[in-house]
Design a protein around this motif. Structure first.
Motif, mmCIF file in Angstrom:
data_model
loop_
_atom_site.group_PDB
_atom_site.id
_atom_site.type_symbol
_atom_site.label_atom_id
_atom_site.label_comp_id
_atom_site.label_asym_id
_atom_site.label_seq_id
_atom_site.Cartn_x
_atom_site.Cartn_y
_atom_site.Cartn_z
ATOM 1 N N LYS A 31 -8.396 4.089 6.760
ATOM 2 C CA LYS A 31 -8.607 3.423 5.469
ATOM 3 C C LYS A 31 -7.799 2.137 5.330
ATOM 4 C CE LYS A 31 -9.713 6.520 1.888
ATOM 5 N NZ LYS A 31 -10.942 5.850 1.502
ATOM 6 N N THR A 32 -6.580 2.159 5.879
ATOM 7 C CA THR A 32 -5.669 1.027 5.642
ATOM 8 C C THR A 32 -5.547 0.103 6.855
ATOM 9 O OG1 THR A 32 -3.821 2.423 6.355
ATOM 10 C CG2 THR A 32 -4.235 2.339 4.002
ATOM 11 N N GLY A 33 -6.114 0.491 7.980
ATOM 12 C CA GLY A 33 -6.019 -0.366 9.180
ATOM 13 C C GLY A 33 -4.843 0.014 10.045
ATOM 14 N N HIS A 34 -3.618 -0.139 9.515
ATOM 15 C CA HIS A 34 -2.428 0.130 10.332
ATOM 16 C C HIS A 34 -1.486 1.150 9.701
ATOM 17 C CE1 HIS A 34 -3.533 -3.179 12.927
ATOM 18 N NE2 HIS A 34 -3.822 -3.859 11.817
ATOM 19 N N GLY A 35 -1.930 1.782 8.628
ATOM 20 C CA GLY A 35 -1.052 2.749 7.945
ATOM 21 C C GLY A 35 -0.500 2.142 6.664
ATOM 22 N N VAL A 36 0.035 2.990 5.814
ATOM 23 C CA VAL A 36 0.542 2.521 4.511
ATOM 24 C C VAL A 36 1.950 1.946 4.661
ATOM 25 C CG1 VAL A 36 -0.877 4.176 3.213
ATOM 26 C CG2 VAL A 36 1.451 4.814 3.882
ATOM 27 N N ASP A 37 2.310 1.069 3.736
ATOM 28 C CA ASP A 37 3.676 0.522 3.761
ATOM 29 C C ASP A 37 4.696 1.583 3.338
ATOM 30 O OD1 ASP A 37 2.941 -2.236 4.373
ATOM 31 O OD2 ASP A 37 1.988 -2.217 2.391
ATOM 32 N N TYR A 38 4.300 2.403 2.363
ATOM 33 C CA TYR A 38 5.219 3.426 1.844
ATOM 34 C C TYR A 38 4.463 4.739 1.661
ATOM 35 C CZ TYR A 38 7.664 -0.859 0.595
ATOM 36 O OH TYR A 38 8.247 -2.084 0.637
ATOM 37 N N ALA A 39 5.025 5.829 2.173
ATOM 38 C CA ALA A 39 4.443 7.165 1.945
ATOM 39 C C ALA A 39 5.529 8.041 1.338
ATOM 40 C CB ALA A 39 3.953 7.758 3.257
ATOM 41 N N PHE A 40 5.136 8.867 0.403
ATOM 42 C CA PHE A 40 6.101 9.730 -0.303
ATOM 43 C C PHE A 40 5.660 11.178 -0.159
ATOM 44 C CE2 PHE A 40 6.052 5.609 -2.282
ATOM 45 C CZ PHE A 40 7.375 5.330 -2.569
ATOM 46 N N GLU A 41 6.551 12.047 0.271
ATOM 47 C CA GLU A 41 6.252 13.472 0.328
ATOM 48 C C GLU A 41 6.819 14.109 -0.932
ATOM 49 O OE1 GLU A 41 5.839 17.667 1.135
ATOM 50 O OE2 GLU A 41 7.513 16.587 0.275
ATOM 51 N N CYS A 77 2.364 6.286 7.812
ATOM 52 C CA CYS A 77 3.029 4.998 7.573
ATOM 53 C C CYS A 77 2.656 3.977 8.634
ATOM 54 C CB CYS A 77 4.543 5.180 7.641
ATOM 55 S SG CYS A 77 5.223 6.048 6.267
ATOM 56 N N HIS A 78 2.734 2.734 8.271
ATOM 57 C CA HIS A 78 2.538 1.620 9.211
ATOM 58 C C HIS A 78 3.459 1.838 10.411
ATOM 59 C CE1 HIS A 78 2.796 -2.388 10.924
ATOM 60 N NE2 HIS A 78 1.730 -2.728 10.213
ATOM 61 N N ARG A 79 2.850 1.687 11.627
ATOM 62 C CA ARG A 79 3.612 2.001 12.855
ATOM 63 C C ARG A 79 4.923 1.245 12.975
ATOM 64 N NH1 ARG A 79 -1.399 2.051 14.603
ATOM 65 N NH2 ARG A 79 -2.080 4.001 15.495
ATOM 66 N N THR A 116 0.851 -1.192 0.000
ATOM 67 C CA THR A 116 0.000 0.000 0.000
ATOM 68 C C THR A 116 0.890 1.245 0.000
ATOM 69 O OG1 THR A 116 -1.565 -1.215 1.335
ATOM 70 C CG2 THR A 116 -1.807 1.155 1.333
ATOM 71 N N CYS A 117 0.596 2.196 -0.885
ATOM 72 C CA CYS A 117 1.440 3.402 -1.005
ATOM 73 C C CYS A 117 0.569 4.648 -0.949
ATOM 74 C CB CYS A 117 2.162 3.411 -2.353
ATOM 75 S SG CYS A 117 3.203 1.967 -2.631
ATOM 76 N N ALA A 118 1.107 5.723 -0.378
ATOM 77 C CA ALA A 118 0.421 7.025 -0.408
ATOM 78 C C ALA A 118 1.404 8.041 -0.961
ATOM 79 C CB ALA A 118 -0.023 7.429 0.989
ATOM 80 N N ILE A 119 0.927 8.851 -1.903
ATOM 81 C CA ILE A 119 1.791 9.861 -2.527
ATOM 82 C C ILE A 119 1.184 11.234 -2.264
ATOM 83 C CG2 ILE A 119 2.775 10.699 -4.708
ATOM 84 C CD1 ILE A 119 1.698 7.103 -4.507
ATOM 85 N N LYS A 179 -10.809 15.701 9.849
ATOM 86 C CA LYS A 179 -9.658 15.194 10.600
ATOM 87 C C LYS A 179 -8.400 15.244 9.729
ATOM 88 C CE LYS A 179 -11.920 11.241 11.084
ATOM 89 N NZ LYS A 179 -12.379 9.873 11.223
ATOM 90 N N PRO A 180 -7.221 15.195 10.356
ATOM 91 C CA PRO A 180 -5.982 15.227 9.561
ATOM 92 C C PRO A 180 -5.913 14.041 8.592
ATOM 93 C CG PRO A 180 -5.530 15.438 11.929
ATOM 94 C CD PRO A 180 -6.978 15.106 11.796
ATOM 95 N N ILE A 181 -5.289 14.274 7.472
ATOM 96 C CA ILE A 181 -5.252 13.257 6.406
ATOM 97 C C ILE A 181 -4.561 11.963 6.876
ATOM 98 C CG2 ILE A 181 -3.154 14.186 5.300
ATOM 99 C CD1 ILE A 181 -6.258 12.881 3.433
ATOM 100 N N GLN A 182 -3.597 12.096 7.815
ATOM 101 C CA GLN A 182 -2.935 10.874 8.309
ATOM 102 C C GLN A 182 -3.930 9.980 9.054
ATOM 103 O OE1 GLN A 182 -2.034 14.019 8.881
ATOM 104 N NE2 GLN A 182 -1.003 14.323 10.846
ATOM 105 N N ASP A 183 -4.903 10.595 9.739
ATOM 106 C CA ASP A 183 -5.924 9.798 10.446
ATOM 107 C C ASP A 183 -6.844 9.115 9.436
ATOM 108 O OD1 ASP A 183 -4.699 10.863 12.621
ATOM 109 O OD2 ASP A 183 -6.382 12.115 13.275
ATOM 110 N N VAL A 184 -7.136 9.835 8.355
ATOM 111 C CA VAL A 184 -7.989 9.254 7.304
ATOM 112 C C VAL A 184 -7.283 8.026 6.715
ATOM 113 C CG1 VAL A 184 -9.038 9.694 5.044
ATOM 114 C CG2 VAL A 184 -8.975 11.512 6.773
ATOM 115 N N LEU A 185 -5.975 8.172 6.453
ATOM 116 C CA LEU A 185 -5.213 7.058 5.856
ATOM 117 C C LEU A 185 -5.099 5.884 6.828
ATOM 118 C CD1 LEU A 185 -2.561 9.201 4.000
ATOM 119 C CD2 LEU A 185 -4.090 7.559 2.914
ATOM 120 N N MET A 186 -4.921 6.177 8.107
ATOM 121 C CA MET A 186 -4.841 5.120 9.125
ATOM 122 C C MET A 186 -6.136 4.300 9.131
ATOM 123 S SD MET A 186 -2.337 4.361 11.083
ATOM 124 C CE MET A 186 -0.656 4.905 11.029
#
Ligand code: PAD
Ligand code: ZN
Ligand code: ZN
Length: 376
Positions: free
Chosen positions: A259-269, A284-286, A196-199, A250-257
């Motif tokens: 959506k994905t359960g535990h966070g994304v495997d890879y996030a790119f800024e 990102c996944h904790r 799972t990736c977030a860009i 809510k902050p976008i990181q909470d939305v992603l958490m």
């Protein structure tokens, strides 16, 4: 007419000082000295980094300067001792040198040549003089390659020959944007199949990250941008879903958490902001998520975040031009492109004459472009 050994007068776009628009001027371009190459630029892209130069937020730039670093052209003449290219060769100027001699170039695990602008100044040629004069004034180089000039001079460590068949108004994207984004996914993050990736940021570089994630076999690719006009192209190149942070309370990181359960495997800024960098890290996944910093934040700005974000096992890493050793990799990437392995052309939203560079930056600022190619 043989121009070798002579001063060439041509058009270039000069940033006289930070915060001021570019102006097109006549410049005199001196012949290349020893171990330098003079290139006739045929096409150049506009990267987010050039916009940082105009605003004054990019580190180690001296004004007046000729920006531009995503070009492609033809060698006009070479100085003494140059063996890697000859007049008439199609080339891509390299915004990150590969001198082949420094401690980094001799290592296999970094592309950060010690001659890069972050280690040594590139505002002047290595002999500490400029090859550009305008209205009697010395003009600075940018990253040693200044592609916003019809003719430009660069050290031979920052230029590479590419396939004769390459269309220069397309492959200029390999000089920065496409290589940076695609390599951030494949080389720096080493995205794995099924991940799972977030860009964050869907400009030309962010969309190239999307393409890299797709090529690596990621199954969920979430694009994030505050300009929803960028979503159509993002989905075309591989995003499975796009989100606008402004659509959520809510902050976008909470939305992603969520959506994905535990966070994304890879996030790119891929914006160049500290807030989005922290949000990407927190998405990102904790225990094993990897956050890759691609965007260039304003020079000297300190980053602050809760250290517990890293404590549980997340990784934060930077990616410099996609991790490619450019002299070795760019010709191969261009050849793969000619074989149809990837299509960075989809990033090109406009192709305009160089004389329209101000209109081009206006389109960038209005969020109405992806990559604009200027042709001389
Ligand atoms: P761009 O301006 O085309 O794209 C930036 C995108 O970010 C745009 O689509 C914006 O709408 C979007 N954006 C702005 N603010 C936000 C926000 N708060 N949240 C989400 N999205 C937002 O730039 P680009 O794609 O050419 O470059 C992106 C960055 O990458 C920029 O900082 C540039 O300097 C950097 C870069 N880094 C390297 C490297 O080697 N690491 C190389 C090339 C470019
Ligand atoms: Zn760039
Ligand atoms: Zn080096």
């Amino acid at each position: 007419m043989d121009t070798s050994g002579k001063v060439i007068t041509c058009k270039a776009a000069i940033a006289w000082e930070p915060g001021k628009p570019l102006s097109i001027e006549e410049v005199e371009v001196a012949p290349p000295k020893s171990h330098e190459v003079r290139v006739k630029i045929i096409a150049t892209g506009i990267c987010g980094t050039d916009d940082h130069v105009l605003s004054g937020s990019f580190p180690n730039v001296h004004y007046p300067v000729i920006p531009g670093h995503e070009g492609a052209g033809i060698v006009e003449s070479i100085g003494k001792g140059v063996t890697c290219v000859k007049p008439g060769d199609k080339v891509i100027p390299l915004c990150l040198p590969q001198c082949g001699e420094c401690e980094s170039c001799l290592r296999s695990n970094t592309n950060c040549c010690l001659k890069t602008h972050l280690c040594a100044p590139q505002n002047l040629m290595p002999d500490k003089t400029s090859r550009f004069i305008c209205k009697g004034k010395q003009i600075h180089h940018f990253l040693w390659i200044s592609t916003f000039s019809e003719y430009t001079v660069m050290p031979d460590s920052t230029v590479v020959k590419i396939d004769e068949a390459a269309p220069l108004d397309k492959v200029c994207l390999f000089g920065c944007g496409f290589s940076t984004g695609y390599g951030a996914a494949l080389n720096t993050a080493q995205v794995t199949p099924g991940s799972t990736c977030a860009i964050f940021g869907l400009g030309g570089v962010g969309l190239s990250v999307v393409m890299g994630c797709k090529a690596a076999g990621a199954s969920q690719i979430i694009g994030i941008d505050i300009n929803k006009d960028k979503f159509v192209k993002a989905e075309e190149v591989g995003a499975t879903e796009c989100l606008n942070p402004h659509d959520y309370e809510k902050p976008i990181q909470d939305v992603l958490m969520e959506k994905t359960g535990h966070g994304v495997d890879y996030a790119f800024e891929v914006v160049g902001c500290l807030d989005t960098l922290t949000a990407a890290l927190a998405s990102c996944h904790r225990g094993c998520g990897v956050c890759v910093m691609v965007g260039v934040p304003p020079s000297g700005s300190p980053l602050s975040f809760d250290p517990m974000l890293l404590f549980t096992g997340r990784t934060l890493k930077g990616s410099f031009i996609g991790g490619w050793k450019m002299k070795d990799s760019i010709p191969q990437l261009v050849s793969s492109y000619l074989e149809g392995k990837f299509k960075p052309d989809v990033l090109i939203s406009h192709t305009l004459p160089f004389s329209k560079i101000s209109e081009a930056f206006a389109l960038v600022h209005a969020g109405k472009s992806i990559r604009i190619i200027l042709v001389f």
